[in-house]
Design a protein around this motif. Structure first.
Motif, PDB file in Angstrom:
ATOM      1  N   GLY A 132      36.210  -5.616  14.410  1.00 21.09           N
ATOM      2  CA  GLY A 132      36.798  -6.589  13.489  1.00 21.09           C
ATOM      3  C   GLY A 132      38.210  -7.003  13.840  1.00 21.09           C
ATOM      4  O   GLY A 132      38.765  -7.888  13.194  1.00 21.09           O
ATOM      5  N   GLY A 133      38.814  -6.381  14.844  1.00 23.00           N
ATOM      6  CA  GLY A 133      40.164  -6.739  15.273  1.00 23.00           C
ATOM      7  C   GLY A 133      40.161  -7.866  16.299  1.00 23.00           C
ATOM      8  O   GLY A 133      39.171  -8.587  16.448  1.00 23.00           O
ATOM      9  N   GLY A 134      41.274  -7.987  17.026  1.00 25.69           N
ATOM     10  CA  GLY A 134      41.358  -9.060  18.011  1.00 25.69           C
ATOM     11  C   GLY A 134      42.482  -8.820  18.998  1.00 25.69           C
ATOM     12  O   GLY A 134      43.225  -7.824  18.890  1.00 25.69           O
ATOM     13  N   TYR A 135      42.633  -9.745  19.946  1.00 24.37           N
ATOM     14  CA  TYR A 135      43.640  -9.606  20.998  1.00 24.37           C
ATOM     15  C   TYR A 135      44.041 -10.969  21.522  1.00 24.37           C
ATOM     16  O   TYR A 135      43.333 -11.968  21.329  1.00 24.37           O
ATOM     17  N   ARG A 136      45.203 -10.985  22.186  1.00 20.92           N
ATOM     18  CA  ARG A 136      45.638 -12.161  22.947  1.00 20.92           C
ATOM     19  C   ARG A 136      46.566 -11.674  24.051  1.00 20.92           C
ATOM     20  O   ARG A 136      47.360 -10.748  23.830  1.00 20.92           O
ATOM     21  N   PHE A 137      46.439 -12.251  25.232  1.00 24.23           N
ATOM     22  CA  PHE A 137      47.381 -11.911  26.300  1.00 24.23           C
ATOM     23  C   PHE A 137      47.675 -13.148  27.140  1.00 24.23           C
ATOM     24  O   PHE A 137      46.895 -14.101  27.172  1.00 24.23           O
ATOM     25  N   VAL A 138      48.853 -13.116  27.794  1.00 23.81           N
ATOM     26  CA  VAL A 138      49.321 -14.243  28.603  1.00 23.81           C
ATOM     27  C   VAL A 138      49.573 -13.728  30.003  1.00 23.81           C
ATOM     28  O   VAL A 138      50.185 -12.672  30.183  1.00 23.81           O
ATOM     29  N   GLN A 139      49.071 -14.459  30.995  1.00 23.17           N
ATOM     30  CA  GLN A 139      49.297 -14.086  32.392  1.00 23.17           C
ATOM     31  C   GLN A 139      50.149 -15.160  33.056  1.00 23.17           C
ATOM     32  O   GLN A 139      49.965 -16.353  32.817  1.00 23.17           O
ATOM     33  N   VAL A 158      50.761  -8.676  26.765  1.00 23.06           N
ATOM     34  CA  VAL A 158      49.869  -8.637  25.607  1.00 23.06           C
ATOM     35  C   VAL A 158      50.673  -9.091  24.390  1.00 23.06           C
ATOM     36  O   VAL A 158      51.684  -8.481  24.041  1.00 23.06           O
ATOM     37  N   THR A 159      50.234 -10.175  23.739  1.00 22.88           N
ATOM     38  CA  THR A 159      50.990 -10.720  22.604  1.00 22.88           C
ATOM     39  C   THR A 159      50.358 -10.361  21.259  1.00 22.88           C
ATOM     40  O   THR A 159      50.986 -10.539  20.217  1.00 22.88           O
ATOM     41  N   HIS A 160      49.116  -9.880  21.272  1.00 14.84           N
ATOM     42  CA  HIS A 160      48.453  -9.414  20.040  1.00 14.84           C
ATOM     43  C   HIS A 160      47.414  -8.391  20.459  1.00 14.84           C
ATOM     44  O   HIS A 160      46.698  -8.593  21.443  1.00 14.84           O
ATOM     45  N   TRP A 161      47.345  -7.256  19.709  1.00 14.42           N
ATOM     46  CA  TRP A 161      46.404  -6.214  20.081  1.00 14.42           C
ATOM     47  C   TRP A 161      46.015  -5.416  18.837  1.00 14.42           C
ATOM     48  O   TRP A 161      46.848  -4.768  18.232  1.00 14.42           O
ATOM     49  N   ASP A 162      44.757  -5.517  18.442  1.00 13.04           N
ATOM     50  CA  ASP A 162      44.254  -4.789  17.273  1.00 13.04           C
ATOM     51  C   ASP A 162      42.865  -4.291  17.671  1.00 13.04           C
ATOM     52  O   ASP A 162      41.851  -4.930  17.411  1.00 13.04           O
ATOM     53  N   PHE A 163      42.874  -3.132  18.366  1.00 11.92           N
ATOM     54  CA  PHE A 163      41.677  -2.643  19.051  1.00 11.92           C
ATOM     55  C   PHE A 163      40.819  -1.830  18.087  1.00 11.92           C
ATOM     56  O   PHE A 163      40.947  -0.606  17.990  1.00 11.92           O
ATOM     57  N   ARG A 164      39.966  -2.525  17.334  1.00 18.13           N
ATOM     58  CA  ARG A 164      39.022  -1.908  16.411  1.00 18.13           C
ATOM     59  C   ARG A 164      37.925  -2.930  16.132  1.00 18.13           C
ATOM     60  O   ARG A 164      38.125  -4.128  16.337  1.00 18.13           O
TER      61      ARG A 164
END
Lengths: 158, 158
Positions: A60-67, A52-58
């Motif tokens: 209006g937030g966002g996320y990014r992950f790499v597999q 997980v390279t970005h995680w803002d769990f709310r």
């Protein structure tokens, strides 16, 4: 033995309804979607490692992950339109290798009797063709294997 | 006389493609979507006043606005999945009076010869039924009247 994965997609439409029950309370199921360390342990097919390279769990937030697997690296990102704890996640989803083909998942979490729970994901793709491509490229396997890892995680195994 | 508004929706699908040309350069058309004061002047049908209550125009940001007419108040909100200046906006959209029925707009901006421009909005609804309801409740009129106000604004009128 795991619970069945049910994917309903009416031909000619661009969305699928994914239903799966879990042998764990709804709060534990939700937490496995909310906590990035837990999420990274189960998302995606069996042979991939997730970072997980970005995680803002709310809302209006966002996320990014790499597999990563033996063949390469696959990145995914999106924004959280709505978060309601133990009840609902509405988020966008994009595979960066197929830019601008953004889908939306409306994921409902339901408490069942006996400390069990159910997830229902209404997954909306931008066109019929994008959904058909995702199905052809192993969408069902990725979801099924991810939820089997989630079963084991919720049962307290590593 | 204004340019035609073309809305293509194949029956049985849950998305519509909205195409409209403007007598203004693409940078001005994009700015009318990026700047909250400009956006508030044209969005929605002719008889409504718009107040932007949240505006964070960037990839990963979000927005909310409220429209008022003689009958009442209507609030809308969403998140920006992707912003590429003068080229692309991908955003979610929700009418708060119909909670959790979230749609996605993939809006492309194209430069045309002679300082003109074209907007193509691929608007994806969560189900066929939601799109049909939006059409029945005046979606076409709201878009058409909004773009006619945008024409006048781009022509430098108040």
């Amino acid at each position: 033995m795991s619970n069945p994965l049910v994917i309903e997609a009416v031909p000619g439409t661009s969305y699928a309804d994914i239903t799966r029950e879990f042998e764990a309370p709804v709060a534990a199921l939700f937490r496995a979607h909310a906590d990035p360390e837990l999420f990274a342990r189960w998302i995606g097919p069996g042979d991939e490692r997730t970072e997980v390279t970005h995680w803002d769990f709310r809302t209006g937030g966002g996320y990014r992950f790499v597999q990563r697997d033996g063949d390469g690296e696959y990145a995914f990102r999106g924004v959280f339109h709505t978060i309601r704890e133990n009840e609902l996640i509405i988020q966008t989803f994009e595979y960066e290798g197929w830019p601008d083909q953004v889908s939306v998942d409306i994921i409902r979490f339901e408490a069942l009797d006996g400390g069990r729970s159910r997830l229902v994901d209404h997954s909306v793709f931008p066109t019929v063709e994008v959904l058909e491509s995702m199905q052809a490229e192993g969408m069902e396997r990725g979801i099924r294997e991810g939820y089997e890892k989630l079963d084991r995680m919720l049962a307290g195994e590593r």
